[in-house]
Enzyme design. Sequence first.
Site, PDB file in Angstrom:
ATOM      1  N   GLU A  35      18.557  12.265   4.478  1.00  0.00           N
ATOM      2  CA  GLU A  35      18.171  12.852   3.186  1.00  0.00           C
ATOM      3  C   GLU A  35      19.260  12.590   2.153  1.00  0.00           C
ATOM      4  O   GLU A  35      20.437  12.821   2.420  1.00  0.00           O
ATOM      5  CB  GLU A  35      17.972  14.363   3.299  1.00  0.00           C
ATOM      6  CG  GLU A  35      16.731  14.774   4.045  1.00  0.00           C
ATOM      7  CD  GLU A  35      17.054  15.212   5.449  1.00  0.00           C
ATOM      8  OE1 GLU A  35      18.017  14.659   6.036  1.00  0.00           O
ATOM      9  OE2 GLU A  35      16.350  16.104   5.957  1.00  0.00           O
ATOM     10  N   ASP A  41       1.020  -0.245 -11.411  1.00  0.00           N
ATOM     11  CA  ASP A  41       0.922  -0.195  -9.946  1.00  0.00           C
ATOM     12  C   ASP A  41       0.468  -1.584  -9.508  1.00  0.00           C
ATOM     13  O   ASP A  41      -0.709  -1.928  -9.607  1.00  0.00           O
ATOM     14  CB  ASP A  41      -0.095   0.875  -9.552  1.00  0.00           C
ATOM     15  CG  ASP A  41      -0.358   0.915  -8.054  1.00  0.00           C
ATOM     16  OD1 ASP A  41       0.093   0.004  -7.335  1.00  0.00           O
ATOM     17  OD2 ASP A  41      -1.034   1.872  -7.613  1.00  0.00           O
ATOM     18  N   THR A  81       3.224  -0.949  -3.011  1.00  0.00           N
ATOM     19  CA  THR A  81       3.412  -0.821  -1.571  1.00  0.00           C
ATOM     20  C   THR A  81       4.189  -2.048  -1.117  1.00  0.00           C
ATOM     21  O   THR A  81       4.317  -3.035  -1.852  1.00  0.00           O
ATOM     22  CB  THR A  81       2.066  -0.786  -0.835  1.00  0.00           C
ATOM     23  OG1 THR A  81       1.271  -1.869  -1.311  1.00  0.00           O
ATOM     24  CG2 THR A  81       1.332   0.516  -1.064  1.00  0.00           C
ATOM     25  N   LYS A 126       1.310  -4.946   1.712  1.00  0.00           N
ATOM     26  CA  LYS A 126       0.132  -5.753   1.379  1.00  0.00           C
ATOM     27  C   LYS A 126       0.584  -7.200   1.244  1.00  0.00           C
ATOM     28  O   LYS A 126       1.045  -7.784   2.214  1.00  0.00           O
ATOM     29  CB  LYS A 126      -0.520  -5.225   0.094  1.00  0.00           C
ATOM     30  CG  LYS A 126      -1.081  -3.802   0.228  1.00  0.00           C
ATOM     31  CD  LYS A 126      -1.851  -3.388  -1.009  1.00  0.00           C
ATOM     32  CE  LYS A 126      -2.539  -2.041  -0.869  1.00  0.00           C
ATOM     33  NZ  LYS A 126      -1.632  -0.878  -1.053  1.00  0.00           N
ATOM     34  N   ARG A 166       4.772  -0.770   6.339  1.00  0.00           N
ATOM     35  CA  ARG A 166       4.116   0.192   5.448  1.00  0.00           C
ATOM     36  C   ARG A 166       5.200   0.971   4.708  1.00  0.00           C
ATOM     37  O   ARG A 166       6.089   1.558   5.331  1.00  0.00           O
ATOM     38  CB  ARG A 166       3.216   1.140   6.254  1.00  0.00           C
ATOM     39  CG  ARG A 166       2.212   0.413   7.123  1.00  0.00           C
ATOM     40  CD  ARG A 166       1.084   1.293   7.579  1.00  0.00           C
ATOM     41  NE  ARG A 166       0.093   1.380   6.531  1.00  0.00           N
ATOM     42  CZ  ARG A 166      -0.849   0.455   6.284  1.00  0.00           C
ATOM     43  NH1 ARG A 166      -0.917  -0.640   7.022  1.00  0.00           N
ATOM     44  NH2 ARG A 166      -1.699   0.601   5.310  1.00  0.00           N
TER      45      ARG A 166
HETATM   46  N1  DSN Z   1      -5.894   1.403   0.571  1.00  0.00           N
HETATM   47  C1  DSN Z   1      -5.356   0.482  -0.394  1.00  0.00           C
HETATM   48  C2  DSN Z   1      -6.192  -0.729  -0.532  1.00  0.00           C
HETATM   49  O1  DSN Z   1      -6.840  -1.079   0.423  1.00  0.00           O
HETATM   50  O2  DSN Z   1      -6.208  -1.338  -1.580  1.00  0.00           O
HETATM   51  C3  DSN Z   1      -5.116   1.112  -1.692  1.00  0.00           C
HETATM   52  O3  DSN Z   1      -4.283   2.174  -1.483  1.00  0.00           O
END
Ligand code: DSN
Length: 443
Positions: A65, A223, A249, A252, A258
Amino acid sequence: MNLTELLPASQNLAAVRRADPETADILAAESARQQSTICLIPSENYASTAVSAALSSTLTNKYAEGYPHLWTNGDRVERNGRYYQGQANTNAVERLAIRRALALFTPDPENYHANVQPLSGAPANLAVLHAILQPGDVFMGLKLAHGGHLTHGHHVTVTGEYYNAVQYGLDETGAIDYDELERVALSSQPKLIFCGATAYPLQIDFARIGSIARRVGAVLVADVAHIAGLCVTGLHPHPFPHADIVTTTTHKILRGPRGGLIVSKKQFGPAIDRSVFPGLQGGPHMNAIAAIAVALKEAASDAYRAYAAQVVANARELAEGLLHEGFRLVGGRTENHLLLLDVVNGTNGCRAKNGSYLAAQWEKAGLVANKNPIPGDAKAWLPSGIRVGTPAVTTLGMKESEMRQIARWMADATRHADDDGHLEVIARQVAQLMAAFVPPTAV
Ligand code: DSN
Protein backbone atom coordinates in the site's frame (compact mmCIF):
# COMPACT_ATOMS: atom_id res chain seq x y z
CA MET A 1 -7.17 -35.05 -26.67
CA ASN A 2 -4.32 -35.31 -24.20
CA LEU A 3 -4.74 -32.15 -22.16
CA THR A 4 -1.33 -32.46 -20.53
CA GLU A 5 0.24 -31.70 -23.90
CA LEU A 6 -1.26 -28.25 -23.66
CA LEU A 7 0.09 -27.29 -20.25
CA PRO A 8 0.87 -23.58 -20.19
CA ALA A 9 4.51 -23.54 -19.13
CA SER A 10 4.21 -20.13 -17.47
CA GLN A 11 1.54 -21.36 -15.08
CA ASN A 12 3.61 -24.37 -14.03
CA LEU A 13 0.51 -26.47 -14.29
CA ALA A 14 2.31 -29.58 -13.13
CA ALA A 15 2.64 -27.98 -9.68
CA VAL A 16 -1.05 -27.11 -9.67
CA ARG A 17 -1.88 -30.67 -10.66
CA ARG A 18 0.14 -32.15 -7.80
CA ALA A 19 -1.66 -29.92 -5.28
CA ASP A 20 -5.11 -29.71 -6.86
CA PRO A 21 -5.99 -31.95 -9.81
CA GLU A 22 -9.51 -30.53 -10.07
CA THR A 23 -8.27 -26.98 -10.67
CA ALA A 24 -5.49 -28.26 -12.94
CA ASP A 25 -8.07 -30.01 -15.12
CA ILE A 26 -10.00 -26.76 -15.53
CA LEU A 27 -6.84 -24.80 -16.40
CA ALA A 28 -5.80 -27.41 -18.93
CA ALA A 29 -9.27 -27.42 -20.46
CA GLU A 30 -9.11 -23.65 -20.83
CA SER A 31 -5.75 -23.93 -22.58
CA ALA A 32 -7.28 -26.51 -24.89
CA ARG A 33 -10.25 -24.23 -25.57
CA GLN A 34 -7.97 -21.33 -26.41
CA GLN A 35 -5.85 -23.58 -28.63
CA SER A 36 -8.72 -25.02 -30.65
CA THR A 37 -11.03 -22.02 -31.19
CA ILE A 38 -10.56 -18.63 -32.85
CA CYS A 39 -10.71 -15.67 -30.47
CA LEU A 40 -12.49 -12.80 -32.19
CA ILE A 41 -13.39 -10.87 -29.04
CA PRO A 42 -11.67 -7.53 -29.72
CA SER A 43 -10.79 -6.92 -26.07
CA GLU A 44 -9.02 -10.27 -25.60
CA ASN A 45 -5.48 -11.20 -26.50
CA TYR A 46 -2.66 -13.59 -25.64
CA ALA A 47 -0.07 -12.35 -23.16
CA SER A 48 3.50 -13.33 -23.94
CA THR A 49 5.22 -16.03 -21.89
CA ALA A 50 7.34 -13.29 -20.28
CA VAL A 51 4.21 -11.38 -19.19
CA SER A 52 2.62 -14.58 -17.83
CA ALA A 53 5.81 -15.54 -16.00
CA ALA A 54 6.06 -12.11 -14.35
CA LEU A 55 2.42 -12.46 -13.32
CA SER A 56 3.15 -15.73 -11.52
CA SER A 57 6.27 -14.32 -9.78
CA THR A 58 6.86 -14.00 -6.01
CA LEU A 59 5.64 -10.40 -6.13
CA THR A 60 2.19 -11.89 -5.68
CA ASN A 61 3.21 -12.42 -2.04
CA LYS A 62 3.87 -8.77 -1.24
CA TYR A 63 1.66 -6.05 0.20
CA ALA A 64 2.67 -2.55 -0.94
CA GLU A 65 0.00 0.00 0.00
CA GLY A 66 1.32 3.39 -0.97
CA TYR A 67 3.56 4.59 -3.76
CA PRO A 68 7.28 4.53 -4.53
CA HIS A 69 7.23 8.33 -4.52
CA LEU A 70 5.97 11.28 -2.44
CA TRP A 71 2.23 11.78 -2.41
CA THR A 72 1.36 15.41 -2.43
CA ASN A 73 -1.75 17.47 -1.94
CA GLY A 74 -1.16 20.71 -3.78
CA ASP A 75 2.22 21.86 -2.46
CA ARG A 76 1.88 19.87 0.74
CA VAL A 77 3.63 16.50 1.10
CA GLU A 78 1.12 14.13 2.67
CA ARG A 79 2.97 10.83 2.73
CA ASN A 80 6.16 9.31 1.44
CA GLY A 81 6.41 5.74 0.23
CA ARG A 82 4.69 2.60 1.47
CA TYR A 83 3.04 1.61 4.71
CA TYR A 84 4.82 -1.75 5.17
CA GLN A 85 8.54 -2.59 5.16
CA GLY A 86 10.28 -4.75 2.58
CA GLN A 87 9.62 -2.56 -0.46
CA ALA A 88 12.98 -2.33 -2.28
CA ASN A 89 11.78 -4.47 -5.18
CA THR A 90 8.17 -3.30 -5.31
CA ASN A 91 9.47 0.27 -5.51
CA ALA A 92 11.90 -0.64 -8.26
CA VAL A 93 9.32 -2.45 -10.37
CA GLU A 94 6.61 0.17 -9.95
CA ARG A 95 9.05 2.97 -10.87
CA LEU A 96 10.05 0.97 -13.95
CA ALA A 97 6.42 0.49 -15.00
CA ILE A 98 5.69 4.20 -14.44
CA ARG A 99 8.75 5.26 -16.45
CA ARG A 100 7.76 2.99 -19.33
CA ALA A 101 4.11 4.12 -19.26
CA LEU A 102 5.20 7.76 -19.46
CA ALA A 103 7.69 7.06 -22.26
CA LEU A 104 5.14 5.10 -24.28
CA PHE A 105 2.08 7.31 -23.81
CA THR A 106 3.26 10.88 -23.44
CA PRO A 107 5.00 13.38 -25.68
CA ASP A 108 6.90 14.83 -22.71
CA PRO A 109 7.26 12.52 -19.67
CA GLU A 110 8.46 15.35 -17.40
CA ASN A 111 5.06 17.03 -17.63
CA TYR A 112 2.90 13.95 -17.17
CA HIS A 113 2.06 11.54 -14.37
CA ALA A 114 1.31 7.81 -14.46
CA ASN A 115 -0.48 5.59 -11.96
CA VAL A 116 -0.04 1.87 -12.72
CA GLN A 117 -2.01 0.51 -9.75
CA PRO A 118 -5.66 0.32 -10.98
CA LEU A 119 -6.77 -3.28 -10.95
CA SER A 120 -8.43 -2.88 -14.34
CA GLY A 121 -10.19 -0.39 -16.61
CA ALA A 122 -13.41 0.09 -14.64
CA PRO A 123 -11.53 0.87 -11.39
CA ALA A 124 -9.25 3.24 -13.35
CA ASN A 125 -12.26 5.14 -14.69
CA LEU A 126 -13.91 5.24 -11.29
CA ALA A 127 -10.67 6.54 -9.75
CA VAL A 128 -10.60 9.39 -12.29
CA LEU A 129 -14.23 10.35 -11.59
CA HIS A 130 -13.59 10.19 -7.84
CA ALA A 131 -10.46 12.35 -8.26
CA ILE A 132 -12.11 15.09 -10.30
CA LEU A 133 -15.80 15.19 -9.33
CA GLN A 134 -17.97 15.50 -6.26
CA PRO A 135 -21.06 13.25 -6.02
CA GLY A 136 -23.85 14.81 -8.08
CA ASP A 137 -21.52 16.65 -10.47
CA VAL A 138 -22.32 16.53 -14.18
CA PHE A 139 -20.14 14.52 -16.56
CA MET A 140 -20.65 13.26 -20.11
CA GLY A 141 -19.96 9.94 -21.81
CA LEU A 142 -20.90 7.95 -24.92
CA LYS A 143 -24.07 5.84 -24.58
CA LEU A 144 -23.48 2.13 -24.01
CA ALA A 145 -25.65 1.09 -26.98
CA HIS A 146 -23.64 3.49 -29.17
CA GLY A 147 -20.31 1.90 -28.27
CA GLY A 148 -19.52 3.53 -24.93
CA HIS A 149 -18.50 1.75 -21.73
CA LEU A 150 -20.60 1.01 -18.65
CA THR A 151 -18.34 3.25 -16.56
CA HIS A 152 -18.89 6.23 -18.87
CA GLY A 153 -22.11 6.97 -16.99
CA HIS A 154 -24.46 4.04 -17.60
CA HIS A 155 -27.23 4.02 -15.02
CA VAL A 156 -26.54 0.47 -13.77
CA THR A 157 -23.07 1.49 -12.49
CA VAL A 158 -21.99 3.75 -9.65
CA THR A 159 -20.80 6.18 -12.34
CA GLY A 160 -24.45 6.71 -13.27
CA GLU A 161 -25.71 6.49 -9.71
CA TYR A 162 -23.32 8.81 -7.81
CA TYR A 163 -22.84 11.39 -10.55
CA ASN A 164 -25.15 13.26 -12.88
CA ALA A 165 -24.25 11.44 -16.09
CA VAL A 166 -25.33 12.97 -19.40
CA GLN A 167 -24.90 10.84 -22.51
CA TYR A 168 -24.11 11.59 -26.15
CA GLY A 169 -24.40 9.27 -29.14
CA LEU A 170 -23.73 8.46 -32.77
CA ASP A 171 -25.28 10.08 -35.83
CA GLU A 172 -27.17 8.13 -38.49
CA THR A 173 -23.92 7.21 -40.30
CA GLY A 174 -22.60 5.47 -37.18
CA ALA A 175 -20.01 8.18 -36.40
CA ILE A 176 -19.85 10.07 -33.09
CA ASP A 177 -22.24 12.99 -33.41
CA TYR A 178 -19.73 15.73 -32.57
CA ASP A 179 -22.33 18.46 -33.11
CA GLU A 180 -24.66 16.80 -30.61
CA LEU A 181 -21.73 16.34 -28.22
CA GLU A 182 -21.04 20.07 -28.44
CA ARG A 183 -24.72 21.01 -27.97
CA VAL A 184 -25.06 18.71 -24.94
CA ALA A 185 -21.81 20.03 -23.45
CA LEU A 186 -22.93 23.64 -23.85
CA SER A 187 -26.32 22.98 -22.31
CA SER A 188 -25.25 20.67 -19.47
CA GLN A 189 -21.88 22.30 -18.59
CA PRO A 190 -20.14 19.07 -17.52
CA LYS A 191 -17.10 19.18 -15.26
CA LEU A 192 -15.68 16.19 -17.11
CA ILE A 193 -16.16 14.58 -20.52
CA PHE A 194 -15.31 10.94 -21.20
CA CYS A 195 -14.45 9.96 -24.74
CA GLY A 196 -13.31 6.56 -25.94
CA ALA A 197 -15.35 3.47 -26.63
CA THR A 198 -15.57 -0.30 -26.46
CA ALA A 199 -17.52 -0.96 -29.64
CA TYR A 200 -16.72 1.85 -32.06
CA PRO A 201 -15.05 0.94 -35.37
CA LEU A 202 -14.13 4.47 -36.49
CA GLN A 203 -11.35 6.86 -35.47
CA ILE A 204 -12.07 9.29 -32.65
CA ASP A 205 -11.45 13.00 -33.22
CA PHE A 206 -9.73 13.80 -29.92
CA ALA A 207 -8.79 17.30 -31.15
CA ARG A 208 -12.42 18.22 -31.74
CA ILE A 209 -13.64 16.83 -28.42
CA GLY A 210 -10.70 18.56 -26.71
CA SER A 211 -11.74 21.93 -28.09
CA ILE A 212 -15.33 21.34 -26.91
CA ALA A 213 -14.07 20.38 -23.44
CA ARG A 214 -11.93 23.52 -23.22
CA ARG A 215 -14.87 25.65 -24.35
CA VAL A 216 -17.00 24.46 -21.43
CA GLY A 217 -14.12 24.17 -18.95
CA ALA A 218 -14.40 20.38 -18.63
CA VAL A 219 -11.59 17.93 -17.93
CA LEU A 220 -11.29 15.62 -20.94
CA VAL A 221 -10.68 11.94 -20.18
CA ALA A 222 -9.87 9.58 -23.05
CA ASP A 223 -10.48 5.91 -22.26
CA VAL A 224 -8.31 4.29 -24.94
CA ALA A 225 -8.48 0.73 -23.56
CA HIS A 226 -9.39 -0.66 -26.97
CA ILE A 227 -7.07 1.42 -29.14
CA ALA A 228 -4.09 2.12 -26.86
CA GLY A 229 -1.75 0.07 -29.03
CA LEU A 230 -2.90 1.95 -32.13
CA CYS A 231 -2.45 5.37 -30.48
CA VAL A 232 1.10 4.66 -29.29
CA THR A 233 2.17 3.37 -32.70
CA GLY A 234 0.71 6.24 -34.73
CA LEU A 235 -2.07 4.13 -36.28
CA HIS A 236 -4.77 6.22 -34.58
CA PRO A 237 -4.60 9.90 -33.55
CA HIS A 238 -3.13 10.24 -30.06
CA PRO A 239 -5.35 11.55 -27.23
CA PHE A 240 -2.54 13.76 -25.83
CA PRO A 241 -2.29 16.73 -25.72
CA HIS A 242 -6.05 17.16 -26.33
CA ALA A 243 -7.04 14.98 -23.37
CA ASP A 244 -6.07 15.86 -19.81
CA ILE A 245 -6.23 12.27 -18.60
CA VAL A 246 -5.92 8.94 -20.42
CA THR A 247 -7.10 5.63 -19.01
CA THR A 248 -6.52 2.19 -20.43
CA THR A 249 -6.59 -1.45 -19.54
CA THR A 250 -3.34 -3.32 -20.08
CA HIS A 251 -4.70 -6.70 -21.22
CA LYS A 252 -6.41 -5.85 -24.48
CA ILE A 253 -4.41 -4.71 -27.51
CA LEU A 254 -1.44 -3.96 -25.18
CA ARG A 255 -1.11 -7.72 -24.50
CA GLY A 256 -0.26 -7.31 -20.83
CA PRO A 257 -1.80 -8.83 -17.71
CA ARG A 258 -5.27 -7.79 -16.57
CA GLY A 259 -4.72 -4.31 -15.16
CA GLY A 260 -5.24 -0.60 -15.68
CA LEU A 261 -3.21 2.56 -16.22
CA ILE A 262 -4.00 6.23 -15.71
CA VAL A 263 -1.70 8.69 -17.45
CA SER A 264 -2.43 12.38 -16.93
CA LYS A 265 -1.10 15.87 -17.26
CA LYS A 266 1.04 16.43 -14.19
CA GLN A 267 -1.36 18.65 -12.26
CA PHE A 268 -3.91 15.82 -11.98
CA GLY A 269 -1.38 13.29 -10.63
CA PRO A 270 -1.69 13.90 -6.87
CA ALA A 271 -5.50 13.73 -6.90
CA ILE A 272 -5.44 10.57 -9.03
CA ASP A 273 -2.89 8.89 -6.76
CA ARG A 274 -4.97 9.64 -3.67
CA SER A 275 -8.12 8.48 -5.44
CA VAL A 276 -6.62 5.09 -6.43
CA PHE A 277 -5.07 4.55 -2.99
CA PRO A 278 -6.34 5.01 -0.33
CA GLY A 279 -9.55 6.25 -2.04
CA LEU A 280 -10.62 3.07 -3.80
CA GLN A 281 -8.07 0.30 -3.49
CA GLY A 282 -5.86 -1.40 -0.93
CA GLY A 283 -2.62 -3.18 -1.76
CA PRO A 284 -1.71 -3.00 -5.45
CA HIS A 285 -1.17 -6.27 -7.31
CA MET A 286 2.61 -5.98 -7.58
CA ASN A 287 2.92 -9.14 -9.69
CA ALA A 288 0.54 -7.55 -12.21
CA ILE A 289 2.56 -4.32 -12.11
CA ALA A 290 5.73 -6.30 -12.92
CA ALA A 291 3.89 -7.93 -15.82
CA ILE A 292 2.67 -4.50 -16.97
CA ALA A 293 6.31 -3.32 -16.99
CA VAL A 294 7.19 -6.24 -19.28
CA ALA A 295 4.21 -5.58 -21.57
CA LEU A 296 5.08 -1.87 -21.85
CA LYS A 297 8.63 -2.76 -22.89
CA GLU A 298 7.23 -5.14 -25.50
CA ALA A 299 4.79 -2.47 -26.74
CA ALA A 300 7.66 -0.03 -27.34
CA SER A 301 9.38 -2.42 -29.76
CA ASP A 302 9.51 -2.38 -33.56
CA ALA A 303 7.89 -5.83 -33.52
CA TYR A 304 4.89 -4.38 -31.68
CA ARG A 305 4.58 -1.57 -34.23
CA ALA A 306 4.45 -4.19 -36.99
CA TYR A 307 1.90 -6.15 -34.96
CA ALA A 308 -0.37 -3.11 -34.54
CA ALA A 309 -0.21 -2.35 -38.29
CA GLN A 310 -1.20 -5.94 -39.05
CA VAL A 311 -4.10 -5.74 -36.56
CA VAL A 312 -5.54 -2.85 -38.61
CA ALA A 313 -4.81 -4.52 -41.97
CA ASN A 314 -6.47 -7.72 -40.75
CA ALA A 315 -9.55 -5.85 -39.52
CA ARG A 316 -9.93 -4.17 -42.92
CA GLU A 317 -9.59 -7.49 -44.73
CA LEU A 318 -12.13 -9.12 -42.41
CA ALA A 319 -14.53 -6.22 -42.98
CA GLU A 320 -14.21 -6.55 -46.76
CA GLY A 321 -14.81 -10.29 -46.55
CA LEU A 322 -17.88 -9.88 -44.35
CA LEU A 323 -19.38 -7.11 -46.49
CA HIS A 324 -18.84 -9.28 -49.56
CA GLU A 325 -20.75 -12.15 -47.86
CA GLY A 326 -23.71 -9.87 -47.00
CA PHE A 327 -23.10 -8.79 -43.41
CA ARG A 328 -24.07 -5.27 -42.39
CA LEU A 329 -21.47 -3.30 -40.45
CA VAL A 330 -22.39 -0.45 -38.11
CA GLY A 331 -20.47 2.54 -39.47
CA GLY A 332 -20.10 0.67 -42.78
CA ARG A 333 -16.40 -0.11 -42.29
CA THR A 334 -13.58 -0.30 -39.78
CA GLU A 335 -10.76 2.16 -39.15
CA ASN A 336 -9.27 0.34 -36.20
CA HIS A 337 -9.12 -3.18 -34.76
CA LEU A 338 -12.82 -4.02 -34.53
CA LEU A 339 -16.04 -4.44 -36.47
CA LEU A 340 -19.58 -4.15 -35.18
CA LEU A 341 -22.02 -6.37 -37.05
CA ASP A 342 -25.73 -5.62 -37.21
CA VAL A 343 -26.73 -9.28 -37.48
CA VAL A 344 -30.45 -8.62 -37.72
CA ASN A 345 -30.22 -6.68 -40.98
CA GLY A 346 -27.68 -8.60 -43.06
CA THR A 347 -28.44 -9.93 -46.54
CA ASN A 348 -27.65 -13.12 -48.46
CA GLY A 349 -28.39 -15.26 -45.38
CA CYS A 350 -26.01 -13.28 -43.15
CA ARG A 351 -28.67 -12.50 -40.58
CA ALA A 352 -30.12 -13.94 -37.39
CA LYS A 353 -32.91 -13.25 -34.92
CA ASN A 354 -30.46 -11.53 -32.53
CA GLY A 355 -26.80 -11.30 -31.58
CA SER A 356 -27.13 -13.47 -28.47
CA TYR A 357 -28.35 -16.49 -30.41
CA LEU A 358 -25.85 -16.10 -33.21
CA ALA A 359 -22.84 -15.63 -30.91
CA ALA A 360 -23.82 -18.81 -29.04
CA GLN A 361 -24.18 -20.76 -32.31
CA TRP A 362 -20.86 -19.38 -33.63
CA GLU A 363 -19.13 -20.75 -30.55
CA LYS A 364 -20.28 -24.22 -31.59
CA ALA A 365 -18.35 -23.58 -34.82
CA GLY A 366 -15.23 -22.57 -32.88
CA LEU A 367 -15.73 -18.84 -33.61
CA VAL A 368 -15.70 -16.99 -30.29
CA ALA A 369 -17.08 -13.44 -30.44
CA ASN A 370 -19.41 -11.41 -28.24
CA LYS A 371 -22.97 -10.21 -28.55
CA ASN A 372 -23.10 -6.44 -28.45
CA PRO A 373 -25.72 -3.71 -28.44
CA ILE A 374 -25.91 -1.49 -31.51
CA PRO A 375 -27.68 1.89 -31.88
CA GLY A 376 -31.41 1.40 -31.41
CA ASP A 377 -31.06 -1.58 -29.05
CA ALA A 378 -32.84 -1.28 -25.73
CA LYS A 379 -31.67 -4.55 -24.15
CA ALA A 380 -27.94 -5.19 -23.61
CA TRP A 381 -28.64 -8.90 -22.96
CA LEU A 382 -30.65 -9.37 -26.17
CA PRO A 383 -28.86 -7.11 -28.64
CA SER A 384 -28.89 -7.03 -32.44
CA GLY A 385 -25.12 -6.93 -32.82
CA ILE A 386 -21.96 -8.98 -32.61
CA ARG A 387 -18.53 -7.40 -32.07
CA VAL A 388 -15.43 -8.96 -33.60
CA GLY A 389 -11.82 -7.85 -33.67
CA THR A 390 -8.36 -8.85 -34.78
CA PRO A 391 -5.91 -8.21 -31.88
CA ALA A 392 -5.82 -11.86 -30.73
CA VAL A 393 -5.65 -13.56 -34.13
CA THR A 394 -2.90 -11.15 -35.17
CA THR A 395 -0.84 -12.07 -32.10
CA LEU A 396 -1.06 -15.66 -33.34
CA GLY A 397 0.48 -14.57 -36.64
CA MET A 398 -2.64 -14.69 -38.79
CA LYS A 399 -2.71 -12.45 -41.85
CA GLU A 400 -5.07 -11.43 -44.65
CA SER A 401 -5.58 -14.92 -46.09
CA GLU A 402 -6.73 -16.25 -42.71
CA MET A 403 -9.09 -13.25 -42.39
CA ARG A 404 -10.71 -14.17 -45.71
CA GLN A 405 -11.17 -17.74 -44.47
CA ILE A 406 -12.61 -16.57 -41.13
CA ALA A 407 -15.10 -14.31 -42.97
CA ARG A 408 -16.23 -17.33 -45.01
CA TRP A 409 -16.65 -19.42 -41.85
CA MET A 410 -18.62 -16.63 -40.15
CA ALA A 411 -20.97 -16.46 -43.12
CA ASP A 412 -21.28 -20.25 -43.31
CA ALA A 413 -21.97 -20.50 -39.56
CA THR A 414 -24.61 -17.77 -39.86
CA ARG A 415 -26.39 -19.33 -42.84
CA HIS A 416 -26.43 -22.70 -41.02
CA ALA A 417 -26.86 -21.35 -37.50
CA ASP A 418 -29.70 -23.76 -36.74
CA ASP A 419 -27.73 -26.83 -37.85
CA ASP A 420 -25.47 -28.02 -35.02
CA GLY A 421 -24.01 -30.75 -37.23
CA HIS A 422 -22.86 -28.19 -39.78
CA LEU A 423 -21.40 -26.01 -37.02
CA GLU A 424 -19.39 -29.00 -35.74
CA VAL A 425 -17.90 -29.49 -39.20
CA ILE A 426 -16.77 -25.86 -39.20
CA ALA A 427 -15.40 -26.29 -35.66
CA ARG A 428 -13.18 -29.13 -36.86
CA GLN A 429 -11.86 -26.97 -39.71
CA VAL A 430 -11.23 -24.13 -37.25
CA ALA A 431 -9.30 -26.45 -34.92
CA GLN A 432 -7.19 -27.61 -37.89
CA LEU A 433 -6.26 -24.02 -38.70
CA MET A 434 -5.52 -23.26 -35.04
CA ALA A 435 -3.09 -26.19 -34.88
CA ALA A 436 -0.75 -24.03 -36.95
CA PHE A 437 -1.12 -20.98 -34.67
CA VAL A 438 -0.15 -21.81 -31.10
CA PRO A 439 -0.88 -19.16 -28.43
CA PRO A 440 2.32 -18.10 -26.60
CA THR A 441 1.25 -19.46 -23.22
CA ALA A 442 0.30 -22.88 -24.60
CA VAL A 443 3.86 -23.77 -25.61
N1 DSN B 1 -15.23 -5.75 -21.26
C1 DSN B 1 -14.49 -4.81 -22.05
C2 DSN B 1 -14.62 -5.08 -23.50
O1 DSN B 1 -14.83 -6.21 -23.85
O2 DSN B 1 -14.51 -4.17 -24.30
C3 DSN B 1 -14.82 -3.42 -21.74
O3 DSN B 1 -14.60 -3.24 -20.40
